[in-house]
Design a protein around this motif. Sequence first.
Motif, mmCIF file in Angstrom:
data_model
loop_
_atom_site.group_PDB
_atom_site.id
_atom_site.type_symbol
_atom_site.label_atom_id
_atom_site.label_comp_id
_atom_site.label_asym_id
_atom_site.label_seq_id
_atom_site.Cartn_x
_atom_site.Cartn_y
_atom_site.Cartn_z
ATOM 1 N N GLU A 127 0.837 -1.204 0.000
ATOM 2 C CA GLU A 127 0.000 0.000 0.000
ATOM 3 C C GLU A 127 0.877 1.261 0.000
ATOM 4 O O GLU A 127 0.560 2.251 -0.658
ATOM 5 C CB GLU A 127 -0.944 0.005 1.205
ATOM 6 C CG GLU A 127 -1.940 -1.149 1.246
ATOM 7 C CD GLU A 127 -3.011 -1.086 0.175
ATOM 8 O OE1 GLU A 127 -3.279 0.000 -0.352
ATOM 9 O OE2 GLU A 127 -3.577 -2.153 -0.142
ATOM 10 N N HIS A 172 -4.722 3.306 3.719
ATOM 11 C CA HIS A 172 -4.893 1.841 3.672
ATOM 12 C C HIS A 172 -3.758 1.159 4.447
ATOM 13 O O HIS A 172 -3.992 0.226 5.219
ATOM 14 C CB HIS A 172 -4.891 1.336 2.222
ATOM 15 C CG HIS A 172 -5.990 1.917 1.379
ATOM 16 N ND1 HIS A 172 -6.014 1.814 0.008
ATOM 17 C CD2 HIS A 172 -7.102 2.625 1.732
ATOM 18 C CE1 HIS A 172 -7.105 2.426 -0.446
ATOM 19 N NE2 HIS A 172 -7.775 2.921 0.566
ATOM 20 N N VAL A 183 -3.620 -5.020 -7.063
ATOM 21 C CA VAL A 183 -3.902 -4.890 -5.621
ATOM 22 C C VAL A 183 -5.149 -5.702 -5.253
ATOM 23 O O VAL A 183 -5.191 -6.370 -4.212
ATOM 24 C CB VAL A 183 -4.056 -3.415 -5.203
ATOM 25 C CG1 VAL A 183 -4.505 -3.290 -3.750
ATOM 26 C CG2 VAL A 183 -2.743 -2.665 -5.400
ATOM 27 N N GLN A 234 -11.582 -1.775 -3.264
ATOM 28 C CA GLN A 234 -10.929 -2.145 -4.526
ATOM 29 C C GLN A 234 -11.893 -2.038 -5.701
ATOM 30 O O GLN A 234 -11.511 -1.616 -6.790
ATOM 31 C CB GLN A 234 -10.327 -3.552 -4.435
ATOM 32 C CG GLN A 234 -9.011 -3.604 -3.692
ATOM 33 C CD GLN A 234 -8.021 -2.542 -4.160
ATOM 34 O OE1 GLN A 234 -7.602 -1.699 -3.369
ATOM 35 N NE2 GLN A 234 -7.653 -2.532 -5.430
ATOM 36 N N GLU A 247 -12.043 1.561 -6.498
ATOM 37 C CA GLU A 247 -10.802 2.094 -7.082
ATOM 38 C C GLU A 247 -10.627 1.644 -8.532
ATOM 39 O O GLU A 247 -10.154 2.417 -9.369
ATOM 40 C CB GLU A 247 -9.608 1.693 -6.233
ATOM 41 C CG GLU A 247 -9.713 2.292 -4.841
ATOM 42 C CD GLU A 247 -8.396 2.753 -4.259
ATOM 43 O OE1 GLU A 247 -7.377 2.100 -4.511
ATOM 44 O OE2 GLU A 247 -8.406 3.771 -3.558
HETATM 45 FE FE1 FEO Z 1 -4.970 0.556 -1.540
HETATM 46 FE FE2 FEO Z 1 -5.525 1.579 -4.460
HETATM 47 O O1 FEO Z 1 -5.718 0.251 -3.159
#
Ligand code: FEO
Length: 172
Positions: free
Chosen positions: A17, A53, A97, A127, A130
């Motif tokens: 992260e 995160h 990720v 996630q 994102e």
């Molecule tokens: Fe920490 Fe962009 O996922």
Amino acid sequence: MLNEKIAVLLNDQVNKELYSAYLYLDFANYYEDEGLEGFAHWYEVQAQEERDHAMMMRRYLIDNGVRVTFEAISKPDKAYKNHTEPLQAGLEHEKYVTSLISTIYAAAFEAKDFKTMQFLDWFVKEQGEEEKNAEDLIKKMKLFGGDSKGLYMLNQELAARVYTPSATGPQM
Ligand code: FEO
């Protein structure tokens, strides 16, 4: 005390992260160079979220009796040839990720570590968001980024992104 395998995976994810934050700041550096400060700002905010995160995972480990150890953070080493390449690299990175979070989740399931599964639920949802954000950026760039006026407007839109601490996540 956490299952040792889960603890190692989560500790490793803290590093990943922090690398994500590094990578997005590298994107921001690129866009600053290109005079696209709105894009740079968007990735600065993204980098702050990535640090959140890492902090959430660090706190979870500490609260579960694990001594967190840090590794060196890799150097972002890509050069970008056009304004779309970092956006595409961002999407690829988020997919990666997601796969890492899924691996930890699967290990927690196997260990019947329901507490960690519950902790990770927030990250699974995050996630999804994102990846969608990264896809939306690419779509907008394709639609509007082709001429200078469209790029200017998009740059302004991205400049308006507001950082909100990930306070709704677990253990904060
Ligand atoms: Fe920490 Fe962009 O996922």
